[in-house]
Design an enzyme around this catalytic site. Structure first.
Site, PDB file in Angstrom:
ATOM      1  N   TYR A   1      28.251  17.682 -11.925  1.00  0.00           N
ATOM      2  CA  TYR A   1      29.307  17.404 -10.770  1.00  0.00           C
ATOM      3  C   TYR A   1      28.955  18.255  -9.719  1.00  0.00           C
ATOM      4  CZ  TYR A   1      31.928  14.242 -13.840  1.00  0.00           C
ATOM      5  OH  TYR A   1      32.364  13.287 -14.775  1.00  0.00           O
TER       6      TYR A   1
ATOM      7  N   SER B   1      37.748   6.918 -13.784  1.00  0.00           N
ATOM      8  CA  SER B   1      37.812   6.084 -12.531  1.00  0.00           C
ATOM      9  C   SER B   1      38.721   5.203 -12.436  1.00  0.00           C
ATOM     10  CB  SER B   1      36.240   5.586 -12.246  1.00  0.00           C
ATOM     11  OG  SER B   1      35.507   6.896 -11.669  1.00  0.00           O
ATOM     12  N   PRO B   2      40.187   5.495 -12.789  1.00  0.00           N
ATOM     13  CA  PRO B   2      41.146   4.346 -12.981  1.00  0.00           C
ATOM     14  C   PRO B   2      41.166   3.546 -11.561  1.00  0.00           C
ATOM     15  CG  PRO B   2      42.072   6.218 -12.471  1.00  0.00           C
ATOM     16  CD  PRO B   2      40.480   6.722 -12.874  1.00  0.00           C
TER      17      PRO B   2
ATOM     18  N   GLY C   1      33.885  -2.376 -10.393  1.00  0.00           N
ATOM     19  CA  GLY C   1      32.492  -2.512 -10.452  1.00  0.00           C
ATOM     20  C   GLY C   1      31.918  -0.976 -11.003  1.00  0.00           C
TER      21      GLY C   1
ATOM     22  N   PHE D   1      40.086  -0.106  -5.441  1.00  0.00           N
ATOM     23  CA  PHE D   1      40.926  -1.313  -5.229  1.00  0.00           C
ATOM     24  C   PHE D   1      42.096  -0.996  -4.246  1.00  0.00           C
ATOM     25  CE2 PHE D   1      44.658  -0.553  -7.710  1.00  0.00           C
ATOM     26  CZ  PHE D   1      44.005   0.022  -8.817  1.00  0.00           C
TER      27      PHE D   1
ATOM     28  N   GLU E   1      42.351   0.291  -1.537  1.00  0.00           N
ATOM     29  CA  GLU E   1      42.078   0.231  -0.154  1.00  0.00           C
ATOM     30  C   GLU E   1      41.370  -1.222   0.065  1.00  0.00           C
ATOM     31  OE1 GLU E   1      39.836   3.747   0.804  1.00  0.00           O
ATOM     32  OE2 GLU E   1      41.657   4.875   0.899  1.00  0.00           O
TER      33      GLU E   1
HETATM   34  N1  LIG Z   1      32.375  10.220 -18.052  1.00  0.00           N
HETATM   35  C1  LIG Z   1      32.069   9.580 -16.969  1.00  0.00           C
HETATM   36  O1  LIG Z   1      30.805   8.938 -17.105  1.00  0.00           O
HETATM   37  C2  LIG Z   1      32.691   9.634 -15.832  1.00  0.00           C
HETATM   38  C3  LIG Z   1      32.335   8.906 -14.870  1.00  0.00           C
HETATM   39  C4  LIG Z   1      33.212   8.975 -13.574  1.00  0.00           C
HETATM   40  C5  LIG Z   1      34.044   9.991 -13.341  1.00  0.00           C
HETATM   41  N2  LIG Z   1      34.542  10.741 -14.535  1.00  0.00           N
HETATM   42  C6  LIG Z   1      35.611  11.609 -14.526  1.00  0.00           C
HETATM   43  O2  LIG Z   1      36.929  10.807 -13.978  1.00  0.00           O
HETATM   44  C7  LIG Z   1      37.484  11.522 -13.076  1.00  0.00           C
HETATM   45  C8  LIG Z   1      37.939  10.533 -12.042  1.00  0.00           C
HETATM   46  O3  LIG Z   1      37.099   9.737 -11.350  1.00  0.00           O
HETATM   47  P1  LIG Z   1      36.937   9.267  -9.911  1.00  0.00           P
HETATM   48  O4  LIG Z   1      37.107  10.510  -8.874  1.00  0.00           O
HETATM   49  O5  LIG Z   1      36.004   8.273  -9.446  1.00  0.00           O
HETATM   50  O6  LIG Z   1      38.581   8.310  -9.995  1.00  0.00           O
HETATM   51  P2  LIG Z   1      39.495   7.706  -9.227  1.00  0.00           P
HETATM   52  O7  LIG Z   1      40.769   8.540  -9.459  1.00  0.00           O
HETATM   53  O8  LIG Z   1      39.469   6.359  -9.605  1.00  0.00           O
HETATM   54  O9  LIG Z   1      39.301   8.084  -7.678  1.00  0.00           O
HETATM   55  C9  LIG Z   1      39.296   8.994  -6.793  1.00  0.00           C
HETATM   56  C10 LIG Z   1      38.805   8.416  -5.642  1.00  0.00           C
HETATM   57  O10 LIG Z   1      39.658   7.574  -5.064  1.00  0.00           O
HETATM   58  C11 LIG Z   1      40.069   7.999  -3.736  1.00  0.00           C
HETATM   59  N3  LIG Z   1      41.260   7.153  -3.237  1.00  0.00           N
HETATM   60  C12 LIG Z   1      41.553   6.539  -2.123  1.00  0.00           C
HETATM   61  N4  LIG Z   1      42.806   5.881  -2.131  1.00  0.00           N
HETATM   62  C13 LIG Z   1      43.222   6.093  -3.208  1.00  0.00           C
HETATM   63  C14 LIG Z   1      44.448   5.617  -3.948  1.00  0.00           C
HETATM   64  N5  LIG Z   1      45.260   4.894  -3.093  1.00  0.00           N
HETATM   65  N6  LIG Z   1      44.756   6.047  -5.227  1.00  0.00           N
HETATM   66  C15 LIG Z   1      44.015   6.985  -5.787  1.00  0.00           C
HETATM   67  N7  LIG Z   1      42.560   7.301  -5.330  1.00  0.00           N
HETATM   68  C16 LIG Z   1      42.597   7.033  -4.087  1.00  0.00           C
HETATM   69  C17 LIG Z   1      40.465   9.322  -3.959  1.00  0.00           C
HETATM   70  O11 LIG Z   1      40.198   9.952  -2.524  1.00  0.00           O
HETATM   71  P3  LIG Z   1      41.213  11.472  -2.274  1.00  0.00           P
HETATM   72  O12 LIG Z   1      40.594  12.309  -2.978  1.00  0.00           O
HETATM   73  O13 LIG Z   1      41.350  11.472  -0.745  1.00  0.00           O
HETATM   74  O14 LIG Z   1      42.452  11.006  -2.935  1.00  0.00           O
HETATM   75  C18 LIG Z   1      38.999   9.872  -4.480  1.00  0.00           C
HETATM   76  O15 LIG Z   1      38.237  10.056  -3.617  1.00  0.00           O
HETATM   77  C19 LIG Z   1      36.140  12.367 -12.300  1.00  0.00           C
HETATM   78  O16 LIG Z   1      36.713  13.459 -11.283  1.00  0.00           O
HETATM   79  C20 LIG Z   1      35.437  12.708 -13.710  1.00  0.00           C
HETATM   80  O17 LIG Z   1      36.054  13.859 -14.116  1.00  0.00           O
HETATM   81  C21 LIG Z   1      33.924  10.528 -15.787  1.00  0.00           C
END
Ligand SMILES: NC(=O)c1ccc[n+]([C@@H]2O[C@H](COP(=O)([O-])OP(=O)(O)OC[C@H]3O[C@@H](n4cnc5c(N)ncnc54)[C@H](OP(=O)(O)O)[C@@H]3O)[C@@H](O)[C@H]2O)c1
Length: 312
Positions: free
Chosen positions: A52, A222-223, A227, A233, A235
């Protein structure tokens, strides 16, 4: 926030985990406030990976850990196994779960985080060239040296998980999978079983049933994505129906639509954790309210349907 016992360990972790994949985008002051807010909300589990921000996320976290946090108050987890190289004239991303790479990676992770142990180490993705005896040896040495207390995997399907577990002495306690209302593959295959619908496709060897049968905690990453990192979703006008449904249900419970999406994940009786990746402290506070809400079955299925999935 409600804590759960990570299966097969003494670790008592928050159901919402703060993912640290994007924290390299934050300045030190905002990150410090973000982490303190997470702890105040009862979030004690933080997810990292050595890749990361090319290590920068762990380094930034380590600085704040050293200056402002108590190591024993938090559950620190990280992952290794993805490598970047350059060969035959091109850059290549590849996987390496060899003994040496796992052991060396942990030394790098500990150095960047500024700690002498990880609560949990996960292997980031399955390496088709992996030799489980090597993984077992690496885990044994890391446990003996006290550098890693518990082990898990990430993105492994059920037979792959079983295969590695067969060789390792340590109980593997977690597996991370992509999961959220827009990408519910891990539940759709069972929910749509014995139908010709696309969701019935088995992409993970029946992982959901496997983890429940074998006491492994699933961590949903990545909730908010659809895709494979195609977009978010909340936005996206393509997900208008889902967003409206989450808003209506969220409103009924006094929470935002993002929190309703997390409440949807937490409602599943498999007892998953949700790893959220927001870097916005206000959003973090608002999403954490999901922990207090228990959706009804009717609400749960209506969110699944609103995301465009088939209830046969
Ligand atoms: N094991 C694996 O292969 C794997 C892969 C991917 C991720 N991960 C882990 O999972 C964690 C979460 O992944 P992710 O960051 O992709 O997840 P996410 O919580 O689905 O997405 C967060 C991103 O969405 C944006 N966002 C925009 N509007 C939103 C809204 N209304 N509600 C929530 N988020 C919004 C956030 O922006 P803002 O920051 O401006 O809020 C942020 O950039 C990572 O930090 C990592 O630790 C693991």
């Amino acid at each position: 926030m409600e804590q759960i016992n990570l299966d097969g360990s003494e670790l008592s972790a928050s159901r919402i985990v703060l993912g640290c994949m994007r924290i390299n985008q934050m300045d030190d002051r905002s990150l410090s406030e973000h982490l303190r807010t997470a702890l105040d909300l009862g979030i004690n589990n933080f997810d990292h990976a050595d890749i990361y921000g090319k290590g920068e996320c762990e380094t930034k976290f380590g600085k704040i850990l050293k200056e402002e946090l108590q190591r024993e108050d938090i559950i620190l987890q990280s992952k290794c196994g993805i490598r970047y190289g350059h060969t035959a004239g091109e850059d290549i991303e590849y996987y390496d779960l060899s003994r040496e790479h796992i052991i060396d990676s942990v030394d790098g992770i500990l150095q960047r985080l500024g700690t002498d142990y990880l609560d949990l180490l996960m292997l980031h993705r399955p390496d088709t060239l992996m030799e489980p005896e090597e993984i077992a040896e690496a885990f044994g040495r890391l446990e003996q040296s006290g550098k890693v207390r518990h082990f898990g995997l990430s993105n492994f399907n059920a037979p792959q998980f079983d295969y590695v577990q067969k060789y390792t002495d340590q109980k593997l306690i977690t597996n991370q999978m992509q999961f959220g209302p827009a990408e519910p593959k891990i539940i759709s295959s069972g929910l749509q079983a014995n139908t010709p619908f696309a969701g019935a496709a088995d992409r993970d060897g029946g992982l959901l049933d496997y983890v429940r049968l074998n006491d492994v905690t699933l961590q949903a990453w990545s909730p908010f994505h659809y895709g494979y990192f195609d977009g978010i979703f909340p936005e996206d006008p393509k997900y208008k129906v889902l967003n409206e449904k989450l808003e209506t249900i969220g409103e009924a419970h006094g929470i935002s639509k993002s929190a309703a999406a997390v409440a949807w994940i937490l409602r599943h009786p498999a007892g998953m954790q949700t790893i959220i990746g927001t870097t916005n402290t206000e959003r973090l506070t608002e999403i954490a309210k999901a922990d207090d809400v228990n959706l009804s079955k009717e609400e749960w299925y209506s969110i699944y349907k609103a995301a465009g999935h088939v209830i046969p």
